[in-house]
Design an enzyme around this catalytic site. Structure first.
Site, PDB file in Angstrom:
ATOM      1  N   MET A   1       0.703  -1.090   0.206  1.00 16.46           N
ATOM      2  CA  MET A   1      -0.067  -0.158   0.081  1.00 16.46           C
ATOM      3  C   MET A   1       0.550   1.200  -0.039  1.00 16.46           C
ATOM      4  SD  MET A   1      -3.491  -1.097   2.214  1.00 16.46           S
ATOM      5  CE  MET A   1      -2.885  -0.570   3.734  1.00 16.46           C
TER       6      MET A   1
ATOM      7  N   LEU B   1       6.599   2.895   1.508  1.00 18.20           N
ATOM      8  CA  LEU B   1       7.780   1.871   1.635  1.00 18.20           C
ATOM      9  C   LEU B   1       8.812   2.230   2.610  1.00 18.20           C
ATOM     10  CD1 LEU B   1       8.070   0.913  -2.050  1.00 18.20           C
ATOM     11  CD2 LEU B   1       6.321   0.163  -0.547  1.00 18.20           C
TER      12      LEU B   1
ATOM     13  N   GLY C   1      11.292  -2.942   5.407  1.00 21.78           N
ATOM     14  CA  GLY C   1      10.677  -4.210   5.590  1.00 21.78           C
ATOM     15  C   GLY C   1      10.169  -4.550   3.856  1.00 21.78           C
ATOM     16  N   HIS C   2       9.548  -3.555   3.448  1.00 24.14           N
ATOM     17  CA  HIS C   2       9.118  -3.841   2.022  1.00 24.14           C
ATOM     18  C   HIS C   2      10.474  -4.150   1.179  1.00 24.14           C
ATOM     19  CE1 HIS C   2       5.759  -1.034   3.205  1.00 24.14           C
ATOM     20  NE2 HIS C   2       5.122  -2.163   2.824  1.00 24.14           N
TER      21      HIS C   2
ATOM     22  N   GLN D   1     -10.128  -2.669   2.930  1.00 25.86           N
ATOM     23  CA  GLN D   1      -9.751  -3.245   3.796  1.00 25.86           C
ATOM     24  C   GLN D   1      -9.573  -2.323   5.064  1.00 25.86           C
ATOM     25  OE1 GLN D   1      -5.812  -4.187   1.623  1.00 25.86           O
ATOM     26  NE2 GLN D   1      -4.955  -3.983   3.963  1.00 25.86           N
TER      27      GLN D   1
ATOM     28  N   GLY E   1       5.207 -10.038   4.267  1.00 29.11           N
ATOM     29  CA  GLY E   1       5.967  -9.936   5.350  1.00 29.11           C
ATOM     30  C   GLY E   1       5.415 -10.953   6.598  1.00 29.11           C
TER      31      GLY E   1
ATOM     32  N   SER F   1       6.823  -0.725  10.476  1.00 33.19           N
ATOM     33  CA  SER F   1       5.559  -0.264   9.935  1.00 33.19           C
ATOM     34  C   SER F   1       5.065   0.891   9.302  1.00 33.19           C
ATOM     35  CB  SER F   1       4.367  -0.611  10.964  1.00 33.19           C
ATOM     36  OG  SER F   1       3.095  -0.259  10.770  1.00 33.19           O
ATOM     37  N   SER F   2       4.280   1.000   8.251  1.00 31.05           N
ATOM     38  CA  SER F   2       4.045   2.416   7.691  1.00 31.05           C
ATOM     39  C   SER F   2       3.254   3.094   8.654  1.00 31.05           C
ATOM     40  CB  SER F   2       3.155   2.049   6.586  1.00 31.05           C
ATOM     41  OG  SER F   2       3.656   1.215   5.643  1.00 31.05           O
TER      42      SER F   2
HETATM   43  O1  PAF Z   1       0.045  -5.638   3.670  1.00 33.40           O
HETATM   44  C1  PAF Z   1      -0.519  -4.988   3.079  1.00 33.40           C
HETATM   45  O2  PAF Z   1       0.164  -3.873   2.687  1.00 33.40           O
HETATM   46  C2  PAF Z   1      -2.019  -5.012   2.198  1.00 33.40           C
HETATM   47  O3  PAF Z   1      -2.643  -5.410   3.102  1.00 33.40           O
HETATM   48  C3  PAF Z   1      -1.892  -5.787   0.803  1.00 33.40           C
HETATM   49  C4  PAF Z   1      -1.413  -7.171   1.011  1.00 33.40           C
HETATM   50  C5  PAF Z   1      -0.868  -4.892  -0.045  1.00 33.40           C
HETATM   51  C6  PAF Z   1      -3.354  -5.763   0.361  1.00 33.40           C
HETATM   52  O4  PAF Z   1      -3.915  -4.428   0.221  1.00 33.40           O
END
Ligand code: PAF
Length: 278
Positions: free
Chosen positions: A32, A35, A38-39, A63, A149, A187-188
Site C-alpha cells: 500500500m 515503503l 521491511g518492504h 480493507q 512479511g 510499519s508504515s
Molecule cells: O499488507 C499490505 O500492505 C496490504 O494488506 C496488501 C497485502 C498490499 C493488500 O492491500
C-alpha cells in the site's frame, strides 16, 4: 538486472507487458506504499529470485473500516519510486480505485472463522478487503512467486490458505519481520507515533524477547506465557495477546516449530501489531 522502471496505471497495459514475459519468472510484491526497509527486504528477495519484478502500490479502500485511517494513510510516492528504482524493480503497478473496483463489484472473497479472530475481531471484514484485492492483483499480475512479511501474520496465513483453497499456481514466500534498532517492528503506521510513544512501544518487542527466554527455560503453558507478556505490557493498551498454532487454531501448550505469539496494542492511539514464530 532490470531495465528502466515503468509506472503502469491500467490493468490492460500491465497485462500486455506481462504477456510478452511468458516463460520468465515474475516476482510480485503487493504493497500500500509508504515503503520502508521491511518492504525493501521483500523487494530484494523478489529481485534475487525472479527474472521480472512487479511492485503494486494501492491503498486498498475495502480493507479499511469506517473511521479508520484510509484518507490519511501515508502516501509517499516519490520516496517509494526511489526505493523501487534503487532495488531494480521492473514495474510499479499504480492503479486508481476505479481501475480495481468497478461499481457493483461482485467479487468478494470472505475468510471463514480465522478471518474474524485477532485482527478480524477488532476489524471485522478487514480480511474480506485484503483477500479480495490480493486475489484481483494475483489475477492481474499472475506472478510465479508473491512476497509477504511475517509481521502481518494473520494476513499471510489467510493468503496462503486462499492460494491453496482456490488452487492458485503461486508460491507465497514469507519474509521475516524487519525491526528498527530499538526493536520495534517496521510499519508504515510508525510515523504516527510521538517520540514518547515510540519509547513506550519498545515494550512490545521486549515482551516477545522476554517470552522467548521463558520458553527457553522450558515453560510451555500458554496461559502462563500469555500472562507473563501481558504483565510486560501493563503500560500499554492491550488489544490481544494470543498464542496459537501456526494455522491459528487453539493450543494449551506451545508446540515448538508450530506456534506463534501474536500481539496487538494501542500506543497513544496508534494500533501496533507484532509477533514471534516459535
Ligand atoms: O499488507 C499490505 O500492505 C496490504 O494488506 C496488501 C497485502 C498490499 C493488500 O492491500
Amino acid at each position: 538486472m532490470s531495465s528502466k522502471l515503468l509506472i503502469i496505471e491500467r490493468v490492460v497495459d500491465l497485462k500486455k507487458i506481462l504477456a510478452d514475459k511468458k516463460n520468465r519468472s515474475v516476482g510480485f510484491v503487493p504493497t500500500m506504499g509508504a515503503l520502508h526497509n521491511g518492504h525493501r527486504t521483500l523487494i530484494e528477495r523478489a529481485r534475487a529470485e525472479n527474472d521480472f519484478v512487479v511492485v503494486s502500490i494501492f491503498v486498498n479502500p475495502t480493507q479499511f473500516l469506517e473511521g479508520e485511517d484510509f484518507s490519511k494513510y501515508p502516501r509517499t510516492f516519490e520516496k517509494d519510486h526511489e526505493i523501487c528504482r534503487l532495488a531494480n524493480v521492473d514495474i510499479i503497478f499504480l492503479p486508481t480505485v476505479n481501475e480495481i473496483y468497478k461499481s457493483d463489484d461482485i467479487s468478494v472473497i470472505s475468510p471463514i472463522k480465522r478471518g474474524y479472530i485477532l485482527e478480524g475481531f477488532s476489524r471485522p471484514n478487514h480480511f474480506n478487503g485484503v483477500l479480495t484485492v490480493v486475489l484481483k492483483l494475483f489475477n492481474i499480475v499472475q506472478p510465479t512467486k508473491a512476497y509477504f512479511g511475517k509481521k502481518d501474520a494473520q494476513q499471510l496465513i489467510l493468503i496462503n490458505q486462499m492460494v491453496q483453497d482456490l488452487y492458485l499456481n503461486i508460491e507465497i514466500v514469507p519474509i521475516d519481520i524487519v525491526r528498527d534498532r530499538d526493536g520495534v517492528a517496521l510499519s508504515s503506521r510508525n510515523v504516527y507515533l510521538s517520540q514518547d510513544d515510540r519509547i513506550i512501544a519498545r515494550a512490545i518487542p521486549n515482551s516477545l524477547i522476554s517470552a522467548s527466554k521463558l520458553i527457553m527455560t522450558g515453560e510451555r503453558n500458554i496461559i502462563k506465557i500469555e500472562t507473563h507478556i501481558k504483565n510486560e505490557l501493563k503500560n500499554l493498551q492491550i488489544e490481544y495477546v494470543s498464542i496459537l498454532k501456526r494455522d491459528l487454531t487453539q493450543i494449551d501448550q506451545i508446540e515448538m516449530g508450530n506456534s506463534i505469539i501474536l500481539i496487538a496494542c494501542k500506543v497513544g492511539g496508534v494500533r501496533l501489531i507484532d509477533n514471534l514464530w516459535i
